[in-house]
Design an enzyme around this catalytic site. Sequence first.
Site, PDB file in Angstrom:
ATOM      1  N   GLU A 263     -20.373   5.067  30.740  1.00 65.45           N
ATOM      2  CA  GLU A 263     -21.497   5.749  30.079  1.00 65.45           C
ATOM      3  C   GLU A 263     -20.978   7.126  29.694  1.00 65.45           C
ATOM      4  O   GLU A 263     -20.974   8.057  30.506  1.00 65.45           O
ATOM      5  CB  GLU A 263     -22.682   5.893  31.046  1.00 65.45           C
ATOM      6  CG  GLU A 263     -23.285   4.579  31.504  1.00 65.45           C
ATOM      7  CD  GLU A 263     -24.238   3.968  30.485  1.00 65.45           C
ATOM      8  OE1 GLU A 263     -24.494   4.579  29.429  1.00 65.45           O
ATOM      9  OE2 GLU A 263     -24.728   2.857  30.748  1.00 65.45           O
ATOM     10  N   CYS A 297     -26.874  13.561  27.535  1.00 66.42           N
ATOM     11  CA  CYS A 297     -25.978  12.724  26.731  1.00 66.42           C
ATOM     12  C   CYS A 297     -26.699  12.281  25.468  1.00 66.42           C
ATOM     13  O   CYS A 297     -26.073  12.026  24.445  1.00 66.42           O
ATOM     14  CB  CYS A 297     -25.494  11.531  27.543  1.00 66.42           C
ATOM     15  SG  CYS A 297     -26.833  10.643  28.322  1.00 66.42           S
TER      16      CYS A 297
HETATM   17  P1  NAD Z   1     -16.981  15.044  33.209  1.00 67.22           P
HETATM   18  O1  NAD Z   1     -16.321  13.970  32.429  1.00 67.22           O
HETATM   19  O2  NAD Z   1     -16.349  16.368  33.247  1.00 67.22           O
HETATM   20  O3  NAD Z   1     -17.157  14.566  34.737  1.00 67.22           O
HETATM   21  C1  NAD Z   1     -17.900  13.434  35.097  1.00 67.22           C
HETATM   22  C2  NAD Z   1     -17.423  12.914  36.450  1.00 67.22           C
HETATM   23  O4  NAD Z   1     -16.133  12.319  36.294  1.00 67.22           O
HETATM   24  C3  NAD Z   1     -17.261  13.986  37.526  1.00 67.22           C
HETATM   25  O5  NAD Z   1     -17.714  13.465  38.749  1.00 67.22           O
HETATM   26  C4  NAD Z   1     -15.752  14.220  37.555  1.00 67.22           C
HETATM   27  O6  NAD Z   1     -15.283  14.690  38.789  1.00 67.22           O
HETATM   28  C5  NAD Z   1     -15.235  12.811  37.282  1.00 67.22           C
HETATM   29  N1  NAD Z   1     -13.896  12.717  36.679  1.00 67.22           N
HETATM   30  C6  NAD Z   1     -13.374  13.478  35.707  1.00 67.22           C
HETATM   31  N2  NAD Z   1     -12.145  13.025  35.357  1.00 67.22           N
HETATM   32  C7  NAD Z   1     -11.906  11.936  36.122  1.00 67.22           C
HETATM   33  C8  NAD Z   1     -10.819  11.025  36.237  1.00 67.22           C
HETATM   34  N3  NAD Z   1      -9.728  11.145  35.490  1.00 67.22           N
HETATM   35  N4  NAD Z   1     -10.912  10.009  37.128  1.00 67.22           N
HETATM   36  C9  NAD Z   1     -12.021   9.861  37.891  1.00 67.22           C
HETATM   37  N5  NAD Z   1     -13.067  10.714  37.849  1.00 67.22           N
HETATM   38  C10 NAD Z   1     -13.021  11.734  36.963  1.00 67.22           C
HETATM   39  O7  NAD Z   1     -18.487  15.149  32.638  1.00 67.22           O
HETATM   40  P2  NAD Z   1     -19.599  16.256  32.912  1.00 67.22           P
HETATM   41  O8  NAD Z   1     -19.209  17.539  32.253  1.00 67.22           O
HETATM   42  O9  NAD Z   1     -19.991  16.276  34.343  1.00 67.22           O
HETATM   43  O10 NAD Z   1     -20.856  15.634  32.124  1.00 67.22           O
HETATM   44  C11 NAD Z   1     -21.089  15.797  30.769  1.00 67.22           C
HETATM   45  C12 NAD Z   1     -20.609  14.594  29.968  1.00 67.22           C
HETATM   46  O11 NAD Z   1     -21.169  13.390  30.492  1.00 67.22           O
HETATM   47  C13 NAD Z   1     -21.054  14.640  28.524  1.00 67.22           C
HETATM   48  O12 NAD Z   1     -20.000  14.189  27.709  1.00 67.22           O
HETATM   49  C14 NAD Z   1     -22.232  13.670  28.479  1.00 67.22           C
HETATM   50  O13 NAD Z   1     -22.488  13.140  27.199  1.00 67.22           O
HETATM   51  C15 NAD Z   1     -21.774  12.635  29.441  1.00 67.22           C
HETATM   52  N6  NAD Z   1     -22.888  11.864  29.977  1.00 67.22           N
HETATM   53  C16 NAD Z   1     -23.068  10.585  29.524  1.00 67.22           C
HETATM   54  C17 NAD Z   1     -24.151   9.845  29.973  1.00 67.22           C
HETATM   55  C18 NAD Z   1     -24.394   8.454  29.455  1.00 67.22           C
HETATM   56  O14 NAD Z   1     -25.180   7.752  30.080  1.00 67.22           O
HETATM   57  N7  NAD Z   1     -23.768   8.024  28.374  1.00 67.22           N
HETATM   58  C19 NAD Z   1     -25.032  10.389  30.908  1.00 67.22           C
HETATM   59  C20 NAD Z   1     -24.808  11.679  31.374  1.00 67.22           C
HETATM   60  C21 NAD Z   1     -23.729  12.408  30.902  1.00 67.22           C
END
Ligand code: NAD
Length: 509
Positions: A263, A297
Amino acid sequence: MTTAALPTTEDLRTRALTCLERVGATVPEGTGFQARTPITGEDLFRLAAATEADVEEALAATREAFLTWRTTPAPRRGELVRRLGELLRDHKSDLADLITIEAGKIRSEALGEVQEMIDICEFAVGLSRQLYGRTIASERPGHRLAETWHPLGVVGVISAFNFPAAVWSWNTAVALACGDTVIWKPSELTPLISLACDRLLDRAAEEVGAPRDVHRLLLGDRAIGERIVDDPRVALVSATGSTRMGREVGPRVAARFGRTLLELGGNNAAVVAPSADLDLAVQGIVFAAAGTAGQRCTTLRRLIVHRDIADTLVARLTSAYAKLPIGDPFDEGTLVGPLISTAALDAMHDSVARVQAQGGKVLVGGGRRLADTAPRAAYAEPVIVRVDEQTDVVREETFAPILYVLTYDTFEEAVALHNDVPQGLSSSIFTRDQQEAERFLSSEGSDCGIANVNIGTSGAEIGGAFGGEKETGGGRESGSDAWRAYMRPATNTINYSSHLALAQNVSFL
Ligand code: NAD
């Protein structure tokens, strides 16, 4: 408009501790990382991150618990989810406070997030009696062909900061009802609400007599997420976050033939047709574009307006934007709280500067508020930028309240602009022309996972499946039949005749 003075960090610390105490959670003090609040931009607590030994123990324990949980009748598994839902309801206000403190959501949206958690629990309780497969007509006499669904294993949930609790509940309520166990790695930016949710699920498990290890919480940074991603004991990695994160996670899980549910980022648009009810459109657009400070998102990032009504609509939007109350998210009058960090504000300013260099014109907003009183916080004025074309900056997701306005002449042109971005999460059209609405929803229309008519792009209900296409990752969570991602299907052929008949009339022996 800027709303009243901000609370102090000390007030927020006390308030967070009171909420945690009421749900029965404690703060694991240590030196791993800081819990902070975007309301003042300051640190709240120093917390212990999970160690390698904690990760290993959690993986082993949830795998072990799966072996008994998968044989617990599904309606009994539903009792755990029902109790969790009741506890969430009892602590709705405390949980919403923690979301506001850590993610900066205004009170009404934080309460909405907790309501969504309660709703998905109710959905999953019902689901626990509806995990059914199909019976298929067999081509062989005296045979029955059936499809059965079985629990999958340990589900690793990696979640983002902006829906710090709801995304966990979408996954956890459904996964538990499906007979899976769950390991959760929340965003490093929202550990306190995670501790509260984890404690409530622990309490629910104790009360209904479910195995203690049906779930585990691992606090820490992405390195912990990477451990979950690479471990073959995790059958499904459900990862919510940026497309950058998904690009790393997807191939790593695929390399070990694990399953993913991704997601990821969105770059959502609304088309506003000449026949649109503009009162409705203005309300829908302002909530979708400026609500949650542009940090959903599904936030509306692109407005594709018919040329004949563009000036009228833009004038109404700029006037609404100029009056948006910005400030303390606990203040009842506030509609726009802080961005998660000053880095997010810098990214917003950078995108606006780059799009201006490409010919974009800022129509309203874009400034910073409360910089004197809270220099470490990031209160941004939502901004509207008029652009002549969909440049590379417009095609990116900047996780901040920037609304790009484009104009169109023909419906075909609007749809082409709409779909010409790498992401495919949410979309909408404002129109009173039924033919146009249906075409937007048809296979020649929006290419997104969510397509709406006469409402904005954000604010989905849990009853439908949630997710998007293209760089949004293709996953579906929450309602409808999204539960199937948490189970494995088996096709069963049962011969109740006395003959061994081979399919396709093959004869042998
Ligand atoms: P992010 O990608 O920085 O982090 C999300 C999570 O992933 C965190 O827990 C982080 O520690 C983990 N993470 C990061 N890199 C990783 C890796 N290589 N391996 C494993 N885990 C890893 O996102 P954010 O800044 O917390 O959130 C914002 C983003 O999330 C925006 O792009 C938003 O659109 C998206 N989002 C999407 C949805 C959806 O349902 N499509 C919902 C909410 C947020």
